[in-house]
Write a protein that holds these residues in place. Sequence first.
Motif, PDB file in Angstrom:
ATOM      1  N   ASN A 133       0.827  -1.213   0.000  1.00 54.89           N
ATOM      2  CA  ASN A 133       0.000   0.000   0.000  1.00 54.89           C
ATOM      3  C   ASN A 133       0.857   1.257   0.000  1.00 54.89           C
ATOM      4  O   ASN A 133       0.568   2.223  -0.724  1.00 54.89           O
ATOM      5  N   ALA A 134       1.896   1.262   0.845  1.00 58.52           N
ATOM      6  CA  ALA A 134       2.756   2.445   0.931  1.00 58.52           C
ATOM      7  C   ALA A 134       3.399   2.748  -0.417  1.00 58.52           C
ATOM      8  O   ALA A 134       3.435   3.909  -0.866  1.00 58.52           O
ATOM      9  N   ARG A 135       3.902   1.711  -1.085  1.00 59.14           N
ATOM     10  CA  ARG A 135       4.538   1.927  -2.388  1.00 59.14           C
ATOM     11  C   ARG A 135       3.509   2.326  -3.451  1.00 59.14           C
ATOM     12  O   ARG A 135       3.825   3.091  -4.376  1.00 59.14           O
ATOM     13  N   TYR A 136       2.285   1.835  -3.317  1.00 64.17           N
ATOM     14  CA  TYR A 136       1.239   2.259  -4.256  1.00 64.17           C
ATOM     15  C   TYR A 136       0.974   3.751  -4.111  1.00 64.17           C
ATOM     16  O   TYR A 136       0.876   4.469  -5.122  1.00 64.17           O
ATOM     17  N   TYR A 137       0.813   4.220  -2.882  1.00 61.26           N
ATOM     18  CA  TYR A 137       0.539   5.641  -2.689  1.00 61.26           C
ATOM     19  C   TYR A 137       1.694   6.495  -3.197  1.00 61.26           C
ATOM     20  O   TYR A 137       1.468   7.582  -3.752  1.00 61.26           O
ATOM     21  N   GLN A 138       2.926   6.015  -3.032  1.00 58.28           N
ATOM     22  CA  GLN A 138       4.053   6.765  -3.575  1.00 58.28           C
ATOM     23  C   GLN A 138       4.001   6.799  -5.097  1.00 58.28           C
ATOM     24  O   GLN A 138       4.282   7.830  -5.721  1.00 58.28           O
ATOM     25  N   ALA A 155       1.272   6.485  -6.912  1.00 57.04           N
ATOM     26  CA  ALA A 155       0.141   7.335  -7.289  1.00 57.04           C
ATOM     27  C   ALA A 155       0.505   8.813  -7.165  1.00 57.04           C
ATOM     28  O   ALA A 155       0.099   9.643  -8.007  1.00 57.04           O
ATOM     29  N   LEU A 156       1.262   9.153  -6.125  1.00 52.98           N
ATOM     30  CA  LEU A 156       1.724  10.536  -5.983  1.00 52.98           C
ATOM     31  C   LEU A 156       2.625  10.937  -7.150  1.00 52.98           C
ATOM     32  O   LEU A 156       2.491  12.036  -7.707  1.00 52.98           O
ATOM     33  N   ALA A 157       3.540  10.048  -7.514  1.00 53.81           N
ATOM     34  CA  ALA A 157       4.449  10.349  -8.621  1.00 53.81           C
ATOM     35  C   ALA A 157       3.666  10.512  -9.922  1.00 53.81           C
ATOM     36  O   ALA A 157       3.948  11.420 -10.728  1.00 53.81           O
ATOM     37  N   LEU A 158       2.663   9.668 -10.133  1.00 50.46           N
ATOM     38  CA  LEU A 158       1.858   9.765 -11.348  1.00 50.46           C
ATOM     39  C   LEU A 158       1.049  11.050 -11.366  1.00 50.46           C
ATOM     40  O   LEU A 158       0.932  11.707 -12.416  1.00 50.46           O
ATOM     41  N   ASN A 159       0.486  11.433 -10.221  1.00 46.54           N
ATOM     42  CA  ASN A 159      -0.294  12.658 -10.169  1.00 46.54           C
ATOM     43  C   ASN A 159       0.587  13.883 -10.382  1.00 46.54           C
ATOM     44  O   ASN A 159       0.150  14.867 -11.006  1.00 46.54           O
ATOM     45  N   ARG A 160       1.810  13.816  -9.876  1.00 42.50           N
ATOM     46  CA  ARG A 160       2.724  14.932 -10.122  1.00 42.50           C
ATOM     47  C   ARG A 160       3.115  14.984 -11.594  1.00 42.50           C
ATOM     48  O   ARG A 160       3.294  16.074 -12.170  1.00 42.50           O
ATOM     49  N   THR A 214      10.373   7.265   2.769  1.00 45.62           N
ATOM     50  CA  THR A 214      10.030   8.398   1.913  1.00 45.62           C
ATOM     51  C   THR A 214      10.684   8.278   0.544  1.00 45.62           C
ATOM     52  O   THR A 214      10.087   8.635  -0.473  1.00 45.62           O
ATOM     53  N   LYS A 215      11.889   7.772   0.520  1.00 43.25           N
ATOM     54  CA  LYS A 215      12.541   7.548  -0.762  1.00 43.25           C
ATOM     55  C   LYS A 215      11.839   6.374  -1.425  1.00 43.25           C
ATOM     56  O   LYS A 215      11.988   5.221  -1.030  1.00 43.25           O
ATOM     57  N   GLY A 216      11.035   6.661  -2.403  1.00 45.82           N
ATOM     58  CA  GLY A 216      10.195   5.642  -3.014  1.00 45.82           C
ATOM     59  C   GLY A 216      10.980   4.668  -3.867  1.00 45.82           C
ATOM     60  O   GLY A 216      12.129   4.898  -4.263  1.00 45.82           O
TER      61      GLY A 216
END
Length: 464
Positions: A172-177, A179-184, A255-257
């Motif tokens: 889950n944590a890596r998914y949210y990272q 998803a954040l990268a994709l949204n950015r 934090t470092k994805g």
Amino acid sequence: MNFTRTLFPLSMLLLSGCVVGPDYQKPDTALPAKFTESKTSSAENVTLNPWWESFRDKRLNSLVHQGIGENLSVLTALERITAAEQGVVVAGAGSLPSLGASAGATAKGGHNNGTGETRTLSAGADASWLLDFFGQYRRAKESANASLDAAYDNVNVARLAYLSDLVSSYVNARYYQEALALNRKNLESRRETLKLTNEIKEAGAASSLDVLQAEGLVNQTLADLPALETGFLQSANHIATLLGVPAGTITASLTKGSAQPMPRYSTRVGVPADLIRNRPDIRSAERLLQAATAQIGVAEADLYPSIELGGSIGASRIFPGATNATSWSFGPSLTLPIFNGGALRAQVKIARSEAEQQYLAWKSTVLNAVEEVENAQSALIRDGQTVAALRKVVQSYEQTLNLARESYRGGASTILDVLDAERNVASARLSLASAIRQLARDYVSLNVAIGGGAEIGSPTVASR
């Protein structure tokens, strides 16, 4: 000599005593020869298989091994082994002779008739032995040993739950990272579209409405970021809790994805019968059935007479005068359950009912395990197909977006075509990331369902 003549025949009777109650028989239930979507071949013992290593993620491997001995649920289950071990001691102690000792001193004084002070020192010992003619204590110890085995299996149940929760939380944590990268990335693309729209407006080929629509998509993307950040932080906090450390402790290190975890190997699920060997919850349920079966014998033994050998010896010395006095006694006592209002037979029926309930619980556990494997395997196969299809969808929409922009620059299409293409790309990318997460979670579920890794770091069963 009288003592020997009394004890010898009782000892012979003890040695030839029977054990009442049913002997334990391994339960059985009808299972299919294979799982619906796998071959009819038995798998090896998977309880020592570190299946999470197939993700090839060193950080995940480190977290698993860090928490395997620190997870509070696992530690609690380990502590229950200590209690169960002492339960075996208590159950076995009943069949052994007991010995107690006492000592005392008194002083009395008076002046009537010239009586002075007297002092008395006394000591004594008592011994008793309840002869286990009908196996009451043997059944009790059998039940306690089965409960101890269940305690060991419950540690592995807790360990499986830990592995499932930790690896899923990491996924889950890596998914949210991701998803954040994709949204950015989407944000950067939409800002580029907004810039292009402003340039075309300045050239007189676009309207203020076009600019507002492009700005709206940029702002919508900005609004999506906080929820994804919250999801990552909550996943990281939960991982910390599973490791037995305060929430927030490992957030910085995560934090470092890195790339989303994807399983690199297929899972050999074996056949349904393998679950009885590999699933610790099934083994625990069977041990509890054995313990309940032994308790029937404990209850039935109360229906029969019991004989207890007892004896005592005492000595006292009285001052002044140093007068000595000794006494002793020895003999068997017989207890007959003549009338108890049916309570003893009711206890037997209760014990039999509890054993039947444990059998039903075992059978339910087996059937639930088969269902979990079937569901996880079906999901893993089909979600793998979904991931493959979504990869192609993303490629198609990315090409569509490039063509829409070129067409918009040339005046052959409107801003709506570009914005629609951007929405499609963004949605497809996030759908792919979500599908990859679900595929990884399916892989976790399948390996946990077959009992994979349950005995890694497991305590050694005490010999007895």
